[in-house]
Design an enzyme around this catalytic site. Sequence first.
Site, PDB file in Angstrom:
ATOM      1  N   ARG A 150     -43.123  17.053 -32.674  1.00  0.00           N
ATOM      2  CA  ARG A 150     -42.772  17.146 -34.086  1.00  0.00           C
ATOM      3  C   ARG A 150     -43.379  15.946 -34.803  1.00  0.00           C
ATOM      4  O   ARG A 150     -43.668  14.917 -34.196  1.00  0.00           O
ATOM      5  CB  ARG A 150     -41.251  17.128 -34.273  1.00  0.00           C
ATOM      6  N   LYS A 174     -34.609  15.533 -31.993  1.00  0.00           N
ATOM      7  CA  LYS A 174     -33.450  15.762 -32.861  1.00  0.00           C
ATOM      8  C   LYS A 174     -32.161  15.377 -32.139  1.00  0.00           C
ATOM      9  O   LYS A 174     -32.030  15.578 -30.940  1.00  0.00           O
ATOM     10  CB  LYS A 174     -33.398  17.231 -33.282  1.00  0.00           C
ATOM     11  N   HIS A 243     -46.959  21.026 -37.904  1.00  0.00           N
ATOM     12  CA  HIS A 243     -46.236  22.192 -37.389  1.00  0.00           C
ATOM     13  C   HIS A 243     -47.199  23.207 -36.788  1.00  0.00           C
ATOM     14  O   HIS A 243     -46.903  23.846 -35.777  1.00  0.00           O
ATOM     15  CB  HIS A 243     -45.426  22.825 -38.515  1.00  0.00           C
ATOM     16  N   ARG A 246     -48.235  21.989 -33.401  1.00  0.00           N
ATOM     17  CA  ARG A 246     -47.109  22.151 -32.469  1.00  0.00           C
ATOM     18  C   ARG A 246     -46.980  23.618 -32.050  1.00  0.00           C
ATOM     19  O   ARG A 246     -46.767  23.925 -30.870  1.00  0.00           O
ATOM     20  CB  ARG A 246     -45.823  21.657 -33.131  1.00  0.00           C
ATOM     21  N   HIS A 269     -36.166  22.289 -27.691  1.00  0.00           N
ATOM     22  CA  HIS A 269     -35.251  23.220 -28.359  1.00  0.00           C
ATOM     23  C   HIS A 269     -33.922  23.282 -27.597  1.00  0.00           C
ATOM     24  O   HIS A 269     -33.917  23.442 -26.383  1.00  0.00           O
ATOM     25  CB  HIS A 269     -35.847  24.631 -28.413  1.00  0.00           C
ATOM     26  N   TYR A 278     -40.104  30.831 -32.339  1.00  0.00           N
ATOM     27  CA  TYR A 278     -41.145  29.849 -32.610  1.00  0.00           C
ATOM     28  C   TYR A 278     -42.453  30.185 -31.910  1.00  0.00           C
ATOM     29  O   TYR A 278     -43.529  29.887 -32.398  1.00  0.00           O
ATOM     30  CB  TYR A 278     -40.640  28.489 -32.120  1.00  0.00           C
TER      31      TYR A 278
END
Length: 301
Positions: A150, A174, A243, A246, A269, A278
Amino acid sequence: MLPDSLARPVAAYLHYLASERRYSPATIEGYQRSLNQQGEILTKMGISDWCKAELADLRQLAMRLNRQKLKASSIANKLSALRSFYQYLLEQGKMSANPARGLIAPKQGRPLPKNLDIDTLTQLLNIDDETPLGRRDSAMMELFYASGLRLAELVSLDVKDIDLKRRELKVTGKGRKQRLLPFGQKALLALQRWLSVRGQLCQPGEQALFVSVRQQRITTRAVQQRLTVWAKRQHIGSHLNPHKLRHSFATHMLESSGDLRVVQELLGHANLSTTQIYTHLDFQHLAKVYDAAHPRAKRSK
């Protein structure tokens, strides 16, 4: 500007997200923007206390968001932030129930992110620029594609996070979750070339792996701008952003391996369903795998 009765609980919640949940500044800023907007709507509705809003009021709030012609995904994100905020108030003993729990987000389509094909990526990454900035940008783009990073993960990398011998990097994703990611020979060479001239762009003791001409950690905005520059310079006929790199990584990994769980781990994820959305495979590829693997699909010799 929100009245104090609405602003104070939001400020306390944002502090909780930063200190207890360890959310990133960008995520907290998104929550703040969303809750402030919804607080302004409640104010116009004559409600100056979050705890006095009932489900019917929040449904009206959602309808007003819809009238602003926001995307369904944007409204869903705002309502998700509202549910989380009310859950916090419930856990703090400010409420006896979460009135936002019954909110239903509008249905939204799931547009698939576009990826670059391998030939286009090869064209992009074949950079012939030996300046410090050229070497830095080459290393950034190689890492994006080599490890599926990311944007926030890339700019937060420190030199100590890179193990050149093992070809591994430690990434903080994250929710402050860390994971180890491999990278290939091309990315290794690009990193070595960058590290050999990195000292020309930064002060001694600087920890950031990628720095700007201002001799400090490069910003997300600067990375996006550099990708736009290279898309034009390398004659890439589409908009380029982190993005897209990725997603290209994820798509190509899934096409080659067929292992959704591995791709999920590499992308960081939490839920497999996110990876399924995705990373898409074109139908022809799926059909080929099906024909080769399914007992009833195999042709008899």
